[in-house]
Design a protein around this motif. Structure first.
Motif, mmCIF file in Angstrom:
data_model
loop_
_atom_site.group_PDB
_atom_site.id
_atom_site.type_symbol
_atom_site.label_atom_id
_atom_site.label_comp_id
_atom_site.label_asym_id
_atom_site.label_seq_id
_atom_site.Cartn_x
_atom_site.Cartn_y
_atom_site.Cartn_z
ATOM 1 N N THR A 20 1.032 -0.829 -0.260
ATOM 2 C CA THR A 20 -0.112 0.189 -0.564
ATOM 3 C C THR A 20 0.678 1.181 -0.086
ATOM 4 O O THR A 20 0.013 2.304 -0.763
ATOM 5 C CB THR A 20 -0.604 0.093 1.004
ATOM 6 N N ALA A 21 1.492 1.364 0.958
ATOM 7 C CA ALA A 21 2.808 2.697 0.614
ATOM 8 C C ALA A 21 3.942 2.552 -0.499
ATOM 9 O O ALA A 21 3.926 3.741 -0.727
ATOM 10 C CB ALA A 21 3.876 2.309 1.500
ATOM 11 N N LEU A 22 4.237 1.543 -1.110
ATOM 12 C CA LEU A 22 4.838 1.977 -2.699
ATOM 13 C C LEU A 22 3.108 2.198 -3.327
ATOM 14 O O LEU A 22 3.553 2.788 -4.447
ATOM 15 C CB LEU A 22 4.709 0.053 -3.225
ATOM 16 N N ALA A 23 2.390 2.020 -3.479
ATOM 17 C CA ALA A 23 1.114 1.747 -4.204
ATOM 18 C C ALA A 23 0.278 3.375 -4.294
ATOM 19 O O ALA A 23 1.001 4.701 -5.287
ATOM 20 C CB ALA A 23 -0.123 0.986 -4.333
ATOM 21 N N ARG A 24 1.219 4.186 -3.416
ATOM 22 C CA ARG A 24 0.412 4.912 -2.811
ATOM 23 C C ARG A 24 1.265 6.289 -3.353
ATOM 24 O O ARG A 24 1.161 7.460 -3.833
ATOM 25 C CB ARG A 24 0.294 5.491 -1.684
ATOM 26 N N THR A 25 2.597 6.061 -3.558
ATOM 27 C CA THR A 25 4.221 6.321 -4.098
ATOM 28 C C THR A 25 3.721 6.746 -5.623
ATOM 29 O O THR A 25 4.212 7.993 -5.635
ATOM 30 C CB THR A 25 5.461 6.000 -3.004
ATOM 31 N N TRP A 26 3.322 5.347 -5.787
ATOM 32 C CA TRP A 26 3.569 5.441 -7.480
ATOM 33 C C TRP A 26 1.745 6.743 -7.774
ATOM 34 O O TRP A 26 2.068 7.498 -9.008
ATOM 35 C CB TRP A 26 3.528 4.737 -7.807
ATOM 36 N N LEU A 27 1.384 6.563 -6.957
ATOM 37 C CA LEU A 27 0.009 6.812 -7.712
ATOM 38 C C LEU A 27 0.299 9.081 -6.600
ATOM 39 O O LEU A 27 -0.141 9.706 -8.259
ATOM 40 C CB LEU A 27 -1.333 7.019 -6.699
ATOM 41 N N ALA A 28 0.985 8.757 -6.638
ATOM 42 C CA ALA A 28 1.349 10.948 -5.768
ATOM 43 C C ALA A 28 2.164 10.986 -7.625
ATOM 44 O O ALA A 28 2.154 12.214 -6.629
ATOM 45 C CB ALA A 28 2.462 10.655 -4.718
ATOM 46 N N MET A 127 8.547 4.539 5.259
ATOM 47 C CA MET A 127 10.142 5.351 4.817
ATOM 48 C C MET A 127 9.999 5.419 3.914
ATOM 49 O O MET A 127 11.214 6.356 2.979
ATOM 50 C CB MET A 127 11.306 4.267 5.713
ATOM 51 N N ILE A 128 8.644 4.526 3.195
ATOM 52 C CA ILE A 128 8.389 4.700 2.084
ATOM 53 C C ILE A 128 7.930 6.366 1.537
ATOM 54 O O ILE A 128 7.116 6.459 1.814
ATOM 55 C CB ILE A 128 7.304 3.475 1.369
ATOM 56 N N GLY A 129 8.833 6.738 -0.124
ATOM 57 C CA GLY A 129 8.151 7.910 -0.175
ATOM 58 C C GLY A 129 8.580 8.967 0.614
ATOM 59 O O GLY A 129 7.784 10.041 0.367
ATOM 60 N N VAL A 130 9.828 8.673 1.181
ATOM 61 C CA VAL A 130 10.792 9.549 1.602
ATOM 62 C C VAL A 130 11.298 10.023 2.303
ATOM 63 O O VAL A 130 12.054 9.021 2.780
ATOM 64 C CB VAL A 130 10.472 9.772 3.181
ATOM 65 N N PRO A 131 12.544 10.702 1.228
ATOM 66 C CA PRO A 131 13.730 10.533 0.950
ATOM 67 C C PRO A 131 14.913 10.670 1.862
ATOM 68 O O PRO A 131 15.791 10.088 1.744
ATOM 69 C CB PRO A 131 13.940 11.309 -0.237
ATOM 70 N N GLU A 132 14.127 11.585 2.861
ATOM 71 C CA GLU A 132 14.820 11.711 3.525
ATOM 72 C C GLU A 132 15.005 10.955 4.880
ATOM 73 O O GLU A 132 15.760 11.085 5.483
ATOM 74 C CB GLU A 132 14.737 13.459 4.897
ATOM 75 N N PRO A 156 9.608 5.146 -5.120
ATOM 76 C CA PRO A 156 9.371 4.218 -3.533
ATOM 77 C C PRO A 156 10.332 5.006 -2.789
ATOM 78 O O PRO A 156 10.645 5.581 -1.685
ATOM 79 C CB PRO A 156 8.510 3.798 -3.404
ATOM 80 N N ALA A 157 11.587 4.499 -3.588
ATOM 81 C CA ALA A 157 12.939 4.292 -2.397
ATOM 82 C C ALA A 157 13.825 4.160 -3.606
ATOM 83 O O ALA A 157 14.100 4.378 -4.536
ATOM 84 C CB ALA A 157 12.750 3.470 -1.353
ATOM 85 N N GLY A 158 15.175 4.102 -2.753
ATOM 86 C CA GLY A 158 16.571 4.870 -3.819
ATOM 87 C C GLY A 158 16.391 2.699 -3.982
ATOM 88 O O GLY A 158 15.452 2.782 -3.029
ATOM 89 N N ALA A 159 17.053 3.319 -5.167
ATOM 90 C CA ALA A 159 17.033 2.042 -6.045
ATOM 91 C C ALA A 159 18.822 1.634 -6.068
ATOM 92 O O ALA A 159 19.597 1.971 -6.860
ATOM 93 C CB ALA A 159 16.626 1.714 -7.799
ATOM 94 N N ARG A 160 19.173 0.018 -5.348
ATOM 95 C CA ARG A 160 20.689 0.210 -6.121
ATOM 96 C C ARG A 160 20.911 -1.014 -6.559
ATOM 97 O O ARG A 160 20.128 -2.092 -5.710
ATOM 98 C CB ARG A 160 21.647 -0.361 -4.351
ATOM 99 N N PHE A 161 21.139 -2.031 -7.653
ATOM 100 C CA PHE A 161 21.827 -2.622 -8.687
ATOM 101 C C PHE A 161 22.846 -3.680 -7.735
ATOM 102 O O PHE A 161 24.132 -3.049 -7.901
ATOM 103 C CB PHE A 161 22.228 -2.961 -9.715
ATOM 104 N N VAL A 162 23.069 -4.941 -7.262
ATOM 105 C CA VAL A 162 23.852 -5.955 -6.642
ATOM 106 C C VAL A 162 24.039 -7.082 -7.495
ATOM 107 O O VAL A 162 25.043 -7.312 -7.218
ATOM 108 C CB VAL A 162 23.576 -5.932 -5.588
ATOM 109 N N GLY A 163 23.871 -6.614 -9.134
ATOM 110 C CA GLY A 163 24.586 -7.447 -9.891
ATOM 111 C C GLY A 163 23.108 -8.452 -10.435
ATOM 112 O O GLY A 163 21.952 -8.543 -10.071
ATOM 113 N N GLU A 164 24.136 -9.731 -11.015
ATOM 114 C CA GLU A 164 23.059 -9.875 -12.178
ATOM 115 C C GLU A 164 23.437 -11.566 -12.009
ATOM 116 O O GLU A 164 21.124 -12.446 -12.159
ATOM 117 C CB GLU A 164 23.404 -10.378 -13.683
#
Length: 295
Positions: A20-28, A127-132, A156-164
């Motif tokens: 739900t937290a993820l959904a609301r950030t994408w909608l916003a 913390m989702i949707g709250v960059p700080e 929603p939050a920072g994205a860190r790719f850690v490999g394939e």
């Protein structure tokens, strides 16, 4: 595209607290969002906020190329997507799981004609949707999928790719959480020791925070020694000294009427490393004890 036009569409399956937290950030952020949840009430709530509530997982998946999974567990994915056509879809799995489950799910997705990325969320729903707040998500698997959808995933939050390797997101997630739990155990022991004494927890708190910060050097020190396998150069407080000092910690716990169950496993690990060969290991850094954990 006008400023009011919906941005990149996506589908989200699973509307627990995190979903739900993820959904609301994408909608916003203005993204066209299709949602599905096993119980419909949460989907209906989000529909009132601008999402499209799908009647079934198949309908939800058909609505978007990018499909995000945030379900209860790995078995829930099989249940939700049984018989659903995934051809040409980009699956991002944010369901909590193990490295082995991530790798198996990647193979499962490939067999069904989909690209796959597994994720490990290093954040609470608040913390989702709250960059700080500093939350972020580990991603691993298809680099092409990640690059294609990175802008959406970073909403929603920072994205860190850690490999394939699809298992590495979950592995990073659990490694960090394991360190956190170990720290929480030590903090819990510290507060338990002062229970019933004329020492207020609020007075110990700043001292504890300061001390833990000062001991943060162990993270980098351990990484260097595990890489070089040199456990003896430049040691300040060696294993023999630490094991000798551990007796005071355990006796103090006993005197205070506090169980040592949170710290005794680490003490036992250090003792086992020392007693296996005192001459070889006594002068080592305590990092050498880590090697005993690998079965």
């Amino acid at each position: 595209m006008t400023d009011n036009a919906p941005k990149n569409p996506l589908t989200l399956l699973g509307l627990g607290d995190m979903g739900t937290a993820l959904a609301r950030t994408w909608l916003a952020a203005g993204h066209a969002l299709t949602v599905w949840n096993r119980t419909t009430a949460k989907a209906e709530t989000l529909a009132a906020e601008g999402a499209v509530a799908a009647a079934s997982p198949a309908e939800a998946v058909a609505a978007s190329r990018l499909v995000v999974l945030c379900l209860l567990d790995d078995a829930s994915i099989d249940s939700a997507l049984e018989g659903v056509d995934l051809t040409g879809k980009d699956l991002v799995n944010l369901t909590t799981g193990t490295p082995a489950e991530g790798r198996a799910r990647a193979a499962w997705a490939e067999e069904r004609g989909a690209r796959f990325v597994d994720g490990g969320i290093m954040a609470t729903p608040t913390m989702i949707g709250v960059p700080e707040a500093g939350g972020y998500v580990f991603y691993s698997g298809s680099r092409g999928l990640f690059d294609t959808h990175r802008e959406v995933l970073e909403v929603p939050a920072g994205a860190r790719f850690v490999g394939e390797d699809p298992g590495h997101a979950a592995l990073h997630d659990v490694a960090l959480l394991s360190a956190m739990w170990g720290m929480f155990a030590g903090i819990s022991q510290a507060y338990a020791l002062i229970e019933g004494e004329d020492i207020a927890p609020k007075d110990l708190s700043p001292l504890l925070s300061e001390w833990l910060g000062a001991m943060g050097f162990f993270v980098g020190n351990a990484a260097e020694r595990l890489t070089s396998r040199d456990f003896t150069t430049g040691v300040v407080s060696n294993l023999a000294m630490q094991v000798a000092g551990s007796g005071t910690m355990l006796r103090t716990a006993e005197e205070q009427g506090v169980s040592a169950e949170l710290v005794s496993p680490y003490v036992e690990l250090m003792r086992r490393r020392l007693t296996s060969d005192p001459a070889a290991h006594g002068g080592e850094d305590t990092v050498g004890a880590i090697t005993l954990l690998k079965r």
